[in-house]
Design a protein around this motif. Structure first.
Motif, PDB file in Angstrom:
ATOM      1  N   UNK A  58      43.817  38.864  38.925  1.00 27.11           N
ATOM      2  CA  UNK A  58      43.752  37.508  38.401  1.00 27.11           C
ATOM      3  C   UNK A  58      43.694  37.579  36.873  1.00 27.11           C
ATOM      4  N   UNK A  59      44.426  36.699  36.197  1.00 32.27           N
ATOM      5  CA  UNK A  59      44.341  36.588  34.739  1.00 32.27           C
ATOM      6  C   UNK A  59      43.864  35.186  34.397  1.00 32.27           C
ATOM      7  N   UNK A  60      42.666  35.105  33.831  1.00 34.06           N
ATOM      8  CA  UNK A  60      42.075  33.819  33.448  1.00 34.06           C
ATOM      9  C   UNK A  60      42.250  33.619  31.941  1.00 34.06           C
ATOM     10  N   UNK A  61      42.647  32.409  31.564  1.00 32.90           N
ATOM     11  CA  UNK A  61      42.794  32.051  30.156  1.00 32.90           C
ATOM     12  C   UNK A  61      41.665  31.114  29.761  1.00 32.90           C
ATOM     13  N   UNK A  62      40.858  31.551  28.785  1.00 33.21           N
ATOM     14  CA  UNK A  62      39.756  30.743  28.260  1.00 33.21           C
ATOM     15  C   UNK A  62      40.003  30.599  26.763  1.00 33.21           C
ATOM     16  N   UNK A  63      40.624  29.459  26.401  1.00 34.75           N
ATOM     17  CA  UNK A  63      41.094  29.296  25.026  1.00 34.75           C
ATOM     18  C   UNK A  63      42.057  30.442  24.710  1.00 34.75           C
ATOM     19  N   UNK A  64      41.785  31.243  23.671  1.00 32.17           N
ATOM     20  CA  UNK A  64      42.689  32.341  23.339  1.00 32.17           C
ATOM     21  C   UNK A  64      42.265  33.661  23.980  1.00 32.17           C
ATOM     22  N   UNK A  65      41.255  33.639  24.836  1.00 27.15           N
ATOM     23  CA  UNK A  65      40.801  34.849  25.523  1.00 27.15           C
ATOM     24  C   UNK A  65      41.505  34.978  26.873  1.00 27.15           C
ATOM     25  N   UNK A  66      41.826  36.219  27.230  1.00 24.76           N
ATOM     26  CA  UNK A  66      42.387  36.518  28.538  1.00 24.76           C
ATOM     27  C   UNK A  66      41.500  37.541  29.233  1.00 24.76           C
ATOM     28  N   UNK A  67      41.089  37.215  30.462  1.00 25.81           N
ATOM     29  CA  UNK A  67      40.254  38.101  31.270  1.00 25.81           C
ATOM     30  C   UNK A  67      41.039  38.478  32.520  1.00 25.81           C
ATOM     31  N   UNK A  68      41.156  39.768  32.781  1.00 21.25           N
ATOM     32  CA  UNK A  68      41.779  40.232  34.013  1.00 21.25           C
ATOM     33  C   UNK A  68      40.702  40.709  34.980  1.00 21.25           C
ATOM     34  N   UNK A  69      40.897  40.358  36.243  1.00 19.12           N
ATOM     35  CA  UNK A  69      39.975  40.758  37.305  1.00 19.12           C
ATOM     36  C   UNK A  69      40.776  41.468  38.390  1.00 19.12           C
ATOM     37  N   UNK A  70      40.285  42.630  38.838  1.00 17.05           N
ATOM     38  CA  UNK A  70      40.916  43.399  39.908  1.00 17.05           C
ATOM     39  C   UNK A  70      39.903  43.673  41.013  1.00 17.05           C
ATOM     40  N   UNK A  71      40.392  43.718  42.246  1.00 20.57           N
ATOM     41  CA  UNK A  71      39.554  44.056  43.392  1.00 20.57           C
ATOM     42  C   UNK A  71      40.279  45.125  44.214  1.00 20.57           C
ATOM     43  N   UNK A  72      39.595  46.232  44.507  1.00 14.84           N
ATOM     44  CA  UNK A  72      40.148  47.253  45.379  1.00 14.84           C
ATOM     45  C   UNK A  72      39.014  47.968  46.100  1.00 14.84           C
ATOM     46  N   UNK A  73      39.364  48.791  47.072  1.00 14.94           N
ATOM     47  CA  UNK A  73      38.373  49.548  47.837  1.00 14.94           C
ATOM     48  C   UNK A  73      38.621  51.041  47.681  1.00 14.94           C
ATOM     49  N   UNK A  74      37.550  51.802  47.810  1.00  6.38           N
ATOM     50  CA  UNK A  74      37.643  53.259  47.768  1.00  6.38           C
ATOM     51  C   UNK A  74      38.077  53.762  49.138  1.00  6.38           C
ATOM     52  N   UNK A  75      39.193  54.495  49.234  1.00  6.57           N
ATOM     53  CA  UNK A  75      39.619  55.017  50.543  1.00  6.57           C
ATOM     54  C   UNK A  75      38.533  55.863  51.194  1.00  6.57           C
ATOM     55  N   UNK A  76      38.270  55.570  52.471  1.00  8.89           N
ATOM     56  CA  UNK A  76      37.307  56.348  53.233  1.00  8.89           C
ATOM     57  C   UNK A  76      35.864  56.000  52.998  1.00  8.89           C
ATOM     58  N   UNK A  77      35.584  54.955  52.233  1.00 12.13           N
ATOM     59  CA  UNK A  77      34.194  54.592  51.924  1.00 12.13           C
ATOM     60  C   UNK A  77      34.024  53.082  51.990  1.00 12.13           C
ATOM     61  N   UNK A  78      32.822  52.647  52.374  1.00 10.95           N
ATOM     62  CA  UNK A  78      32.509  51.219  52.372  1.00 10.95           C
ATOM     63  C   UNK A  78      32.100  50.801  50.961  1.00 10.95           C
ATOM     64  N   UNK A  79      33.070  50.836  50.076  1.00 10.98           N
ATOM     65  CA  UNK A  79      32.835  50.566  48.663  1.00 10.98           C
ATOM     66  C   UNK A  79      33.954  49.702  48.114  1.00 10.98           C
ATOM     67  N   UNK A  80      33.574  48.584  47.500  1.00  5.42           N
ATOM     68  CA  UNK A  80      34.521  47.700  46.824  1.00  5.42           C
ATOM     69  C   UNK A  80      34.238  47.708  45.328  1.00  5.42           C
TER      70      UNK A  80
END
Length: 668
Positions: free
Chosen positions: A108-130
């Motif tokens: 996701x890329x959020x625009x807040x005025x002239x700021x840009x924030x990127x957010x990523x979500x993924x999981x670790x293979x073989x582990x219950x970890x996000x």
């Protein structure tokens, strides 16, 4: 590479953004899923739904992170919620400038005025970890980011009422430990770059619109267990880690590099396996399906085989099913060049053969497998045949041949549910009152919607095909092939009874309680698409034409002709209404595979066959992003329904692409 990439035309439209769902997985049955808009529409949405007894025991632990950015003195909520009152508050999707997939990772890329924030979500293979990572990629002054951790601890298919759950959080080094009474697996929320404060605030009456559509309880409660806060300078990164492992790595950048490297290897394997003439010229959507295929392949460790593998039938709610696994295996593993995975799956399931049958499904931890299926076992023969054709692995044939011999023996003398060879015509009979054995398996309490007791057409196409596979296996091992050749010849002779000359296509079931069933369904396509067909060339052409004219849609084949009085054109409503429509007109994506391969066999027209796949290219950008839905309405516009990502739907497309690339000849 072109891919799934939306701007404000999708992100800023709530109906469009909440209809599109993303999915990430970890290879042991866990997953994370949600909407582009960020609000919850299903009980199955969450950032960490952990398989506590892999590949099942899936439990919602972290529901979401509600982020608020403060930049230049102004507050920007980046999240959204819909409440039972109907109100959507806040509306953080309004700040969403872009959404895309990097491989399978949502960004996701959020625009807040002239700021840009990127957010990523993924999981670790073989582990219950996000991992949830935030990057401040553009700004002129520092930005303060606050995240409320919204948690739960329930079965992923349930609902929560705050008053009925005892859940709490406590500070630990670099984060929070969230527990419920009774000693269940704790959740750790960790970050090495944020200030942390515990909280205990229940948020009640989230409204889940898709559950309302499905006739289920649409309200849910979740707990705010704490807050994370950090000040980011331009170019800086913050990672929040949600895990059942207190020692999970907090290095988000290195973890993401691992994820990207793994997916690149999968793409390289897929490029080599699927590209024509050795050239890497796959379109973006085929490469996306290669990554989607990996999401369904998970571990099912056995005491004597910790590296066992199986296939999750569909996300978010299905576990591993024998039928779905065997139908999907060639598309998910063989066409993508993952032959070792295919071998592990075939060997894993050999341990579960009982009385000549593969299990239909594994209900859950500590529960015996269910064996109420006639076709899973027959698809096992085809999966082994396809694997051996790709790899020429005589060692596997030698190891599994006794199991296959036992299966044939049980089918000859009879096994569960009246599954047995009829000595009069060599065809396979299956079924008894109150049991659903074929893939058309909807059952509502004691009502089996499509019982199909007797001799179903696709079951006998699979039986005939499997017997020919046994002839080949026996010859490879220098074992007697004559008994299997004789059974195959008898089955072919008996199969002639399926031809309905008046209708110009096959009966769906022979010798049922009410006689022969002339209902027009897509099942007969398997008598054309499987390598060994019991039909004449003229009959194959007639079957394909009948299915094309009456059952074919943009996204698969209807399960029943619209001309039939029992046809239902829309899938929806409560469980009884949905299940009554499930195989009575609802479109199934997986059937595009048998149809395309049948079309190729009859017409020898690769370009025409390829055109049937084109609508799915657009579908990959809707519903389950980068994947293929389970089912669709029977009427235009063929709205996607059911699971957002279905193994045999993805496999059907990959097998079709592979068959087109190989250029199957007519009559083969």
């Amino acid at each position: 590479m072109k891919g799934i990439d939306f701007g404000r035309e999708i992100c800023g439209s709530l109906p469009a953004a909440e209809r599109r769902e993303w999915l990430v997985t970890n290879g042991i049955g866990s997953y994370a899923s949600g909407t582009v808009a960020g609000l919850l529409t299903r009980r199955y949405h969450g950032l960490l739904i952990a398989a506590l007894e892999p590949p099942l025991g899936r439990t919602l632990l972290l529901t979401k992170l509600d982020e608020t950015a403060v930049y230049g003195g102004r507050e920007y909520p980046l999240f959204a919620n819909r409440w039972a009152s109907g109100q959507v508050e806040p509306t953080g999707f309004r700040h969403l400038e872009r959404f895309r997939l990097e491989g399978t990772t949502p960004v996701w890329t959020f625009a807040c005025a002239d700021a840009l924030i990127e957010k990523r979500v993924w999981m670790e293979p073989g582990a219950n970890t996000t991992y949830v990572r935030y990057d401040l990629i553009r700004a002129t002054v520092p930005l303060t980011l606050t995240m409320k951790a919204i948690v739960n601890h329930r079965d992923h298919g349930g609902n929560t009422q705050a008053a009925q759950m005892s859940i709490g959080s406590e500070r630990v080094e670099r984060g929070l430990r969230v527990t419920v009474s009774g000693g269940s697996t704790p959740l750790y929320l960790l970050s090495r770059g944020a200030d942390v404060a515990a909280d205990h605030t229940w948020y009640r009456d989230y409204y889940l619109a898709v559950e309302e559509y499905r006739g289920l309880e649409p309200r849910d409660d979740h707990l705010c267990a704490g807050r994370f806060q950090a000040v980011l300078a331009p170019g800086e990164t913050l990672t929040i880690v949600a895990s059942t492992d207190a020692g999970a790595s907090l290095d988000g950048e290195t973890a993401y590099d691992r994820r990207r490297t793994r997916e690149q290897r999968l793409l390289e394997q897929g490029d080599a396996a699927l590209s024509r003439n050795g050239r890497v010229d796959l379109p973006w959507w085929v490469r996306q399906l290669v990554l989607s295929a990996d999401q369904f392949i998970v571990q099912r460790g056995l005491p004597h085989d910790p590296e066992g593998r199986t296939v999750i039938a569909g996300y978010p709610w299905f576990g591993d099913w024998g039928r779905d696994t065997m139908i999907s295996l060639p598309g998910l593993a063989l066409t993508t060049g993952r032959h070792g995975v295919a071998e592990r799956i075939l060997r894993t399931f050999a341990h579960f053969v009982d009385r000549g049958m593969l299990p239909n499904r594994f209900p859950g931890p500590g529960v015996e497998p269910e064996y109420n299926t006639v076709d899973a076992t027959l698809w096992y023969f085809e999966a082994i045949r396809a694997y051996v054709a790709a790899v020429d692995d005589v060692a596997l044939v030698r190891d599994l041949f006794p199991v296959l011999q036992e299966i044939i023996d049980w089918h000859e003398r009879g096994t569960r549910y009246e599954i047995r060879v009829d000595p009069d015509d060599g065809l396979l009979h299956a079924g008894e009152e109150g049991v659903q054995l074929t893939w058309m398996d909807a059952k509502i309490d004691d009502w089996v919607v499509t019982p199909r007791i007797g001799k179903p057409v696709e079951i006998n196409a699979l039986w005939y095909n499997g017997l020919h596979a046994m002839v080949d296996f026996a010859r490879r091992l220098e074992e007697p092939a004559g008994p299997y050749q004789t059974l195959a010849e008898r089955a072919r002779s008996g199969f002639a009874r399926f031809w309905n000359g008046d209708a110009g296509y096959c009966y769906d079931v022979l010798d049922g309680p009410d006689g022969d069933d002339p209902t027009l369904r897509p099942n007969q396509l398997l008598a054309v698409s499987l390598p060994h067909s019991p039909l004449s060339g003229e009959q194959r052409r007639a079957v394909v034409e009948a299915c094309a004219r009456h059952l074919l849609t943009s996204h698969g084949l209807r399960s029943l002709s619209p001309a039939d009085p029992a046809y239902v054109e829309r899938y929806g409503g409560g469980r009884r209404q949905r299940d009554a429509a499930y195989h009575q007109g609802t479109v199934w994506g997986w059937m595009i595979g048998p149809f395309v391969r049948s079309w190729l066999r009859v017409h020898g027209d690769p370009e025409g066959a390829r055109s049937f796949l084109q609508p799915f290219v657009h579908h990959l950008t809707d519903h389950g992003l980068g994947s293929v839905s389970e089912i669709f309405d029977g009427r235009p516009p063929f709205t996607p329904r059911g699971c957002i990502a279905q193994a045999w739907s993805v496999a059907g497309l990959l097998e079709s692409w592979s068959a087109i690339a190989r250029g199957l000849e007519p009559g083969v």
